[in-house]
Design a protein around this motif. Sequence first.
Motif, PDB file in Angstrom:
ATOM      1  N   UNK A 152       0.790  -1.244   0.000  1.00 60.09           N
ATOM      2  CA  UNK A 152       0.000   0.000   0.000  1.00 60.09           C
ATOM      3  C   UNK A 152       0.811   1.277   0.000  1.00 60.09           C
ATOM      4  N   UNK A 153       1.792   1.419   0.887  1.00 56.53           N
ATOM      5  CA  UNK A 153       2.672   2.581   0.800  1.00 56.53           C
ATOM      6  C   UNK A 153       2.036   3.917   1.114  1.00 56.53           C
ATOM      7  N   UNK A 154       1.043   3.942   2.001  1.00 60.01           N
ATOM      8  CA  UNK A 154       0.479   5.238   2.388  1.00 60.01           C
ATOM      9  C   UNK A 154       1.449   5.950   3.334  1.00 60.01           C
ATOM     10  N   UNK A 155       1.247   7.270   3.476  1.00 59.78           N
ATOM     11  CA  UNK A 155       2.062   8.042   4.408  1.00 59.78           C
ATOM     12  C   UNK A 155       1.356   8.015   5.763  1.00 59.78           C
ATOM     13  N   UNK A 156       1.879   7.185   6.655  1.00 61.86           N
ATOM     14  CA  UNK A 156       1.168   6.938   7.915  1.00 61.86           C
ATOM     15  C   UNK A 156       1.185   8.138   8.846  1.00 61.86           C
ATOM     16  N   UNK A 157       2.133   9.041   8.664  1.00 64.33           N
ATOM     17  CA  UNK A 157       2.194  10.228   9.526  1.00 64.33           C
ATOM     18  C   UNK A 157       1.241  11.316   9.053  1.00 64.33           C
ATOM     19  N   UNK A 158       0.650  11.149   7.848  1.00 65.07           N
ATOM     20  CA  UNK A 158      -0.300  12.128   7.322  1.00 65.07           C
ATOM     21  C   UNK A 158      -1.732  11.657   7.553  1.00 65.07           C
ATOM     22  N   UNK A 159      -2.655  12.606   7.580  1.00 63.52           N
ATOM     23  CA  UNK A 159      -4.067  12.240   7.705  1.00 63.52           C
ATOM     24  C   UNK A 159      -4.587  11.717   6.366  1.00 63.52           C
ATOM     25  N   UNK A 160      -5.783  11.157   6.403  1.00 61.69           N
ATOM     26  CA  UNK A 160      -6.429  10.693   5.170  1.00 61.69           C
ATOM     27  C   UNK A 160      -6.524  11.855   4.185  1.00 61.69           C
ATOM     28  N   UNK A 161      -6.990  13.004   4.663  1.00 62.33           N
ATOM     29  CA  UNK A 161      -7.128  14.188   3.798  1.00 62.33           C
ATOM     30  C   UNK A 161      -5.784  14.563   3.170  1.00 62.33           C
ATOM     31  N   UNK A 162      -4.739  14.594   3.979  1.00 62.05           N
ATOM     32  CA  UNK A 162      -3.413  14.998   3.481  1.00 62.05           C
ATOM     33  C   UNK A 162      -2.871  13.996   2.476  1.00 62.05           C
ATOM     34  N   UNK A 163      -3.076  12.688   2.716  1.00 61.59           N
ATOM     35  CA  UNK A 163      -2.644  11.663   1.771  1.00 61.59           C
ATOM     36  C   UNK A 163      -3.279  11.880   0.404  1.00 61.59           C
ATOM     37  N   UNK A 164      -4.551  12.249   0.402  1.00 70.04           N
ATOM     38  CA  UNK A 164      -5.261  12.458  -0.861  1.00 70.04           C
ATOM     39  C   UNK A 164      -4.851  13.768  -1.533  1.00 70.04           C
ATOM     40  N   UNK A 165      -4.784  14.824  -0.747  1.00 68.16           N
ATOM     41  CA  UNK A 165      -4.515  16.137  -1.329  1.00 68.16           C
ATOM     42  C   UNK A 165      -3.109  16.243  -1.894  1.00 68.16           C
ATOM     43  N   UNK A 166      -2.154  15.547  -1.280  1.00 66.91           N
ATOM     44  CA  UNK A 166      -0.772  15.687  -1.748  1.00 66.91           C
ATOM     45  C   UNK A 166      -0.570  15.089  -3.135  1.00 66.91           C
ATOM     46  N   UNK A 167      -1.477  14.197  -3.561  1.00 67.68           N
ATOM     47  CA  UNK A 167      -1.299  13.569  -4.873  1.00 67.68           C
ATOM     48  C   UNK A 167      -2.180  14.192  -5.955  1.00 67.68           C
ATOM     49  N   UNK A 168      -3.014  15.158  -5.602  1.00 63.59           N
ATOM     50  CA  UNK A 168      -3.987  15.714  -6.553  1.00 63.59           C
ATOM     51  C   UNK A 168      -3.292  16.426  -7.711  1.00 63.59           C
ATOM     52  N   UNK A 169      -3.664  16.024  -8.913  1.00 69.59           N
ATOM     53  CA  UNK A 169      -3.177  16.732 -10.105  1.00 69.59           C
ATOM     54  C   UNK A 169      -4.073  16.395 -11.293  1.00 69.59           C
ATOM     55  N   UNK A 170      -3.957  17.186 -12.335  1.00 72.88           N
ATOM     56  CA  UNK A 170      -4.732  16.929 -13.549  1.00 72.88           C
ATOM     57  C   UNK A 170      -4.122  15.763 -14.310  1.00 72.88           C
ATOM     58  N   UNK A 185     -14.260  11.039  -2.202  1.00 75.32           N
ATOM     59  CA  UNK A 185     -15.043  10.892  -0.976  1.00 75.32           C
ATOM     60  C   UNK A 185     -16.357  10.156  -1.247  1.00 75.32           C
ATOM     61  N   UNK A 186     -16.977  10.461  -2.377  1.00 76.66           N
ATOM     62  CA  UNK A 186     -18.240   9.796  -2.725  1.00 76.66           C
ATOM     63  C   UNK A 186     -18.020   8.329  -3.058  1.00 76.66           C
ATOM     64  N   UNK A 187     -16.851   8.019  -3.632  1.00 80.80           N
ATOM     65  CA  UNK A 187     -16.534   6.636  -4.005  1.00 80.80           C
ATOM     66  C   UNK A 187     -16.143   5.812  -2.778  1.00 80.80           C
ATOM     67  N   UNK A 188     -15.502   6.464  -1.814  1.00 80.52           N
ATOM     68  CA  UNK A 188     -15.021   5.791  -0.597  1.00 80.52           C
ATOM     69  C   UNK A 188     -15.622   6.461   0.637  1.00 80.52           C
ATOM     70  N   UNK A 189     -16.924   6.260   0.905  1.00 80.14           N
ATOM     71  CA  UNK A 189     -17.538   6.935   2.054  1.00 80.14           C
ATOM     72  C   UNK A 189     -16.844   6.618   3.380  1.00 80.14           C
ATOM     73  N   UNK A 190     -16.268   5.441   3.485  1.00 79.53           N
ATOM     74  CA  UNK A 190     -15.570   5.068   4.719  1.00 79.53           C
ATOM     75  C   UNK A 190     -14.395   6.011   4.987  1.00 79.53           C
ATOM     76  N   UNK A 191     -13.741   6.472   3.919  1.00 77.89           N
ATOM     77  CA  UNK A 191     -12.631   7.417   4.108  1.00 77.89           C
ATOM     78  C   UNK A 191     -13.146   8.753   4.631  1.00 77.89           C
ATOM     79  N   UNK A 192     -14.347   9.129   4.219  1.00 79.32           N
ATOM     80  CA  UNK A 192     -14.940  10.365   4.726  1.00 79.32           C
ATOM     81  C   UNK A 192     -15.117  10.333   6.228  1.00 79.32           C
ATOM     82  N   UNK A 236      -2.808   7.986   8.932  1.00 80.72           N
ATOM     83  CA  UNK A 236      -2.718   6.736   8.192  1.00 80.72           C
ATOM     84  C   UNK A 236      -2.485   5.530   9.082  1.00 80.72           C
ATOM     85  N   UNK A 237      -1.761   5.744  10.178  1.00 76.72           N
ATOM     86  CA  UNK A 237      -1.450   4.648  11.098  1.00 76.72           C
ATOM     87  C   UNK A 237      -2.680   4.182  11.870  1.00 76.72           C
ATOM     88  N   UNK A 238      -3.758   4.966  11.850  1.00 72.99           N
ATOM     89  CA  UNK A 238      -4.976   4.612  12.590  1.00 72.99           C
ATOM     90  C   UNK A 238      -5.990   3.834  11.738  1.00 72.99           C
TER      91      UNK A 238
END
Length: 237
Positions: free
Chosen positions: A89-107, A121-128, A135-137
């Motif tokens: 998976x390779x998520x950034x565990x020290x970042x929040x869910x929001x930060x993990x998503x926002x840091x990768x946003x691009x066109x 958020x609509x696709x993954x309501x659990x993440x909301x 990430x560690x939680x």
Amino acid sequence: MSNMLLEAKEIHTYYGASHILHGIDFHIREGEGIALMGRNGMGKSTLIKSMLGVVRPRHGRVLVRGDDRSKARTYQIAQQGIAYVPEGRGIFKSLTVRENLQMSARAGVDGRREWTFDRVMATFPRLGERINNGGWQLSGGEQQMLTIGRALMTNPDLLILDEATEGLAPLIAMEIWRIIKEIRKTGIATVIVDKNHGAVTSICDRAMILVKGQIVFDGTSAEVQNNPTLIQTHLGV
């Protein structure tokens, strides 16, 4: 016929003296879904990493949209509209869910921004529900949802999922498969590695089976589903 997105030609990859991939040819077109199958240790992850520049093949070429990218760095290949959900998976565990998503946003490469934060958020309501959690939680299933969501935030043309439901409880795995089906409907090309051959072939158009670093089958998913001997011989089930 749709355009070619990613190709590997005569790929030979080594880890030290160990010859892992033996002259593999691979291709995927826009919008296509490929189930990449084989027992553990047969070279599936190495093929993916070889095409993405994570591991450098000793021989052969990698083409992205027809351009030779054999010497490109991984980030340069990713910028061509290719997103990777790695095993582990390779998520950034020290970042929040929001930060993990926002840091990768691009066109996307054509300027598309179809996969916005709100759409993820609509696709993954659990993440909301976990939006401010670190990430560690997160549970394993939530981490996988986050990794897929983070990949979608790059608005890719190709999504590569290595071990899509590895280690997940059956109900969570079912949810992941449902989400992948929805993603497939949007026209994103996908390469999926998973041990659940029934689920992965039901989602994908084509199937490839690797045995000891060589492709022993490349055909339609229906051919795999209708051939129990093929499954038993090469997938061990």
